[in-house]
Design an enzyme around this catalytic site. Structure first.
Site, mmCIF file in Angstrom:
data_model
loop_
_atom_site.group_PDB
_atom_site.id
_atom_site.type_symbol
_atom_site.label_atom_id
_atom_site.label_comp_id
_atom_site.label_asym_id
_atom_site.label_seq_id
_atom_site.Cartn_x
_atom_site.Cartn_y
_atom_site.Cartn_z
ATOM 1 N N LYS A 121 74.070 34.032 -30.271
ATOM 2 C CA LYS A 121 75.382 34.628 -30.528
ATOM 3 C C LYS A 121 75.284 35.388 -31.847
ATOM 4 O O LYS A 121 74.614 34.930 -32.782
ATOM 5 C CB LYS A 121 76.428 33.506 -30.614
ATOM 6 C CG LYS A 121 77.855 33.985 -30.839
ATOM 7 C CD LYS A 121 78.833 32.809 -30.835
ATOM 8 C CE LYS A 121 80.283 33.276 -30.994
ATOM 9 N NZ LYS A 121 81.230 32.145 -30.979
ATOM 10 N N SER A 137 85.235 32.444 -27.912
ATOM 11 C CA SER A 137 84.623 33.623 -28.475
ATOM 12 C C SER A 137 83.160 33.837 -28.072
ATOM 13 O O SER A 137 82.657 34.936 -28.233
ATOM 14 C CB SER A 137 84.730 33.573 -29.992
ATOM 15 O OG SER A 137 83.954 32.507 -30.506
ATOM 16 N N SER A 150 85.336 27.679 -28.207
ATOM 17 C CA SER A 150 84.571 28.927 -28.032
ATOM 18 C C SER A 150 83.223 28.807 -27.330
ATOM 19 O O SER A 150 82.625 29.828 -26.983
ATOM 20 C CB SER A 150 84.356 29.594 -29.391
ATOM 21 O OG SER A 150 85.524 30.235 -29.799
#
Lengths: 489, 95
Positions: free
Chosen positions: A77, A152, A176
């Site tokens: 990420k 997210s 997330s």
């Protein structure tokens, strides 16, 4: 080549000489190049670096110095700092930022010989549940590109789901990792707070943020968690509790395990069809020998308000570092220091981040601190106590991961609160610091549904067992959103 | 009590974010929605409950007061917008 479906299959493929890391890495990179334009799950793809790392991995396999995960491709990420590769956190503020150091987990996965394919898209500074707030554009759900992938960690979830990478890292402040995993039909684990180092993970809300693994199966999560977990002297909140063997107990029987069903979680805003899927999953656990009992988490309805106060407060403080002085975006020709700060921040941050900074500044400001911030922290203790009470009776708590399946892009654009309410099942475990797992449990209208299991502190291994045994008997994790044979050539 | 336009401007100043006049109303509206929903917390009595700042119950480990990192000023400053002689440059602050 047909891409393998799991890390376990990749390791076997290396051992049997079915493919090399270079061949496999090239196949994943091709698939990203061919199919990601439709999904937008990557912000940066590291073609050259990945192939070089794969070459090194093949060499260590040949000379016998390889680890189990050497040569296995993965993605990070874009919240994790990577030395020499740009780290944006999904924000214009860090559009050109190249970190001078690696995050601890990046360093640890790298020292296993894993090959980083690239950096995945995310909501700006991890603030969002739909991956629509990224400066690099929204991510589309591989199951239906009109829908959001969740957020997210939406880029990581979509990339794993679409077969662009076998596994990826994510971070979870209020759901997330778990909510995008649910929306994209993959597995994701938010470990106990302090289990995985936060060093080099761009901070959103420091008392809630936790990094964790995302993959297609629970077994793959175990593969990735093992090197990620453990004490790190560079993170003062890193735990010294010993890590477990995440594989040893995967096949344990569920007989004798008790799973709690919080009556408050099956509330009115839960989609009836999603509820049906979860009920089926509960029956499955009963069939596997687990004992299901009803429990109560009375303060749970206040977890979202408390979460939004605490996370906004912490982010307004954490993001004060973006001032245009030491790194990141700086406005053109500032007239004075005030102008430098204000224009830099107004240009660098997107709407959702600004909204949260304003909320956070407000709840911490003189005259409002007690009514909001202190109150939220008191509720946080009640939530933690609720769970402590529940874990005297149960091994895990079961719930849906999200109240609906993936929603359409733009659906919650005008009312941020509606979007926040979608986090109703996930935020409580961040407030309490508990580990929680999301696994695919079925489909509603062609879109995947996620099942959440929350465990007690540092009982990741127990959660993985529950998830793994569920996957072994249901096979929901083996439904893939994209044809595995395409795009790799 | 709803937040006013004046308060939105005040918090924006505290957060060092400039907001265009035309956007003030929409921020005011959205912040009020957020605060109205956050106000649900008032429903529960919390008198005497010790606030929880952090979920961890471990004591933080202390290290000895020794230099453990090498000086990497150049590498750290290489990502700064402007520097000179090892210093970060900002607009003049003191006359």
């Amino acid at each position: 080549m047909n891409l393998p479906n799991s890390v376990t299959e990749i390791i076997q493929g290396f051992e049997n000489g079915k493919f090399s890391s270079q061949e496999l890495t090239k196949a994943y990179l091709n698939r990203i190049d061919n199919l990601d334009p439709e999904i937008n799950s990557f912000i940066t793809v590291c073609h050259e670096r990945a192939l070089l790392d794969a070459k090194k991995a093949d060499r260590s396999r040949a000379n016998g110095s390889a680890n189990k995960l050497t040569g296995v491709p993965y993605a990070n990420k874009d919240i994790f700092c990577t030395k020499g590769v740009r780290t944006t956190s999904g924000s214009r503020m860090l559009d050109t930022f190249i970190s001078p150091y690696d995050a601890t987990i990046v360093e640890r996965l790298g020292s296993q010989g894993m090959v980083m394919l690239g950096k995945t898209n995310m909501d700006e500074f991890a603030m969002g549940s739909s991956n629509e707030t990224s400066f690099y554009g929204q991510v589309n759900n591989p199951w239906n590109t009109n829908c959001v992938p969740g957020g997210s960690s939406g880029g990581s979830a979509a990339a794993v789901s679409a077969g662009f990478t076998p596994v990826a890292t994510g971070s979870d402040t209020g759901g997330s990792i778990r909510q995008p995993a649910a929306f994209c039909g993959i597995s994701g684990l938010k470990p106990t707070y302090g289990r995985v180092s936060r060093y080099g993970m761009i901070a959103f809300a420091s008392s809630l943020d936790q990094a964790g693994p995302m993959g297609r199966s629970v077994e793959d999560l175990a593969h990735l968690l093992a090197p990620m977990a453990g004490y790190d002297s560079r993170d003062s909140t890193s735990s010294m509790v010993k890590t477990e063997d995440y594989f040893g107990n995967l096949e344990d029987e569920l007989k004798g395990k008790t799973i709690g069903l919080p009556k408050e979680y099956f509330s009115t805003n839960l989609d009836r069809q999603v509820e049906g899927v979860i009920e089926e999953a509960i029956k499955e656990f009963e069939k596997l020998g687990a004992n299901i009992i009803e429990i109560s988490l009375p303060t749970t309805s206040l977890s979202i308000p408390a979460y939004y106060v605490i996370s906004s407060a912490e982010c307004s403080s954490n993001l004060s570092r973006y001032d245009g002085v030491r790194y990141g975006h700086r406005c053109e020709l500032p007239t004075d220091i005030e102008d430098l700060y204000k224009r830099t921040r107004s240009e660098g941050f997107g709407e959702e981040v600004k909204r949260r900074l304003l909320t956070g500044t407000y709840v911490l400001s003189s005259g409002y601190y007690d009514a909001y911030y202190r109150k939220a922290q008191q509720i946080r203790r009640l939530i933690k106590d609720d769970f402590a009470n529940a874990f005297t009776q149960v091994d895990a708590v079961i719930s849906p991961t999200a109240p609906t399946t993936a929603f359409k892009a733009g659906e919650h654009q005008d009312n941020p609160v509606e979007m926040y309410l979608g986090d109703c099942f996930t935020v409580a475990s961040n407030l309490a610091g508990l580990p929680a797992l999301s696994v695919p449990a079925g489909f509603v209208g062609g879109m995947p549904v996620g099942l959440q299991l929350i465990g007690s502190y540092f009982q990741e291994s127990k959660l993985l067992t529950l998830g793994h045994m569920f996957q072994k008997s249901t096979g929901w994790h083996q439904h893939f959103s994209r044809d595995e044979s395409k795009g790799a050539q | 009590m709803p937040i006013t336009e004046k308060e939105v401007r005040k918090i924006a100043q505290l957060a060092r974010i400039s907001i265009d006049d035309k956007d003030i109303c929409s921020y005011e509206d959205q912040l009020n929605k957020i605060l109205a929903f956050v106000d649900e917390m008032k429903a529960v009595e919390t008198e005497g409950i010790i606030p929880l700042a952090h979920p961890s119950e471990e004591t933080q480990k202390l290290r000895s007061d020794k230099v453990s990192e090498k000086n990497q000023r150049e590498s750290y400053q290489s990502v700064a917008p402007t520097t000179e002689n090892g210093l970060y440059l900002v607009p003049q602050v003191i006359e």
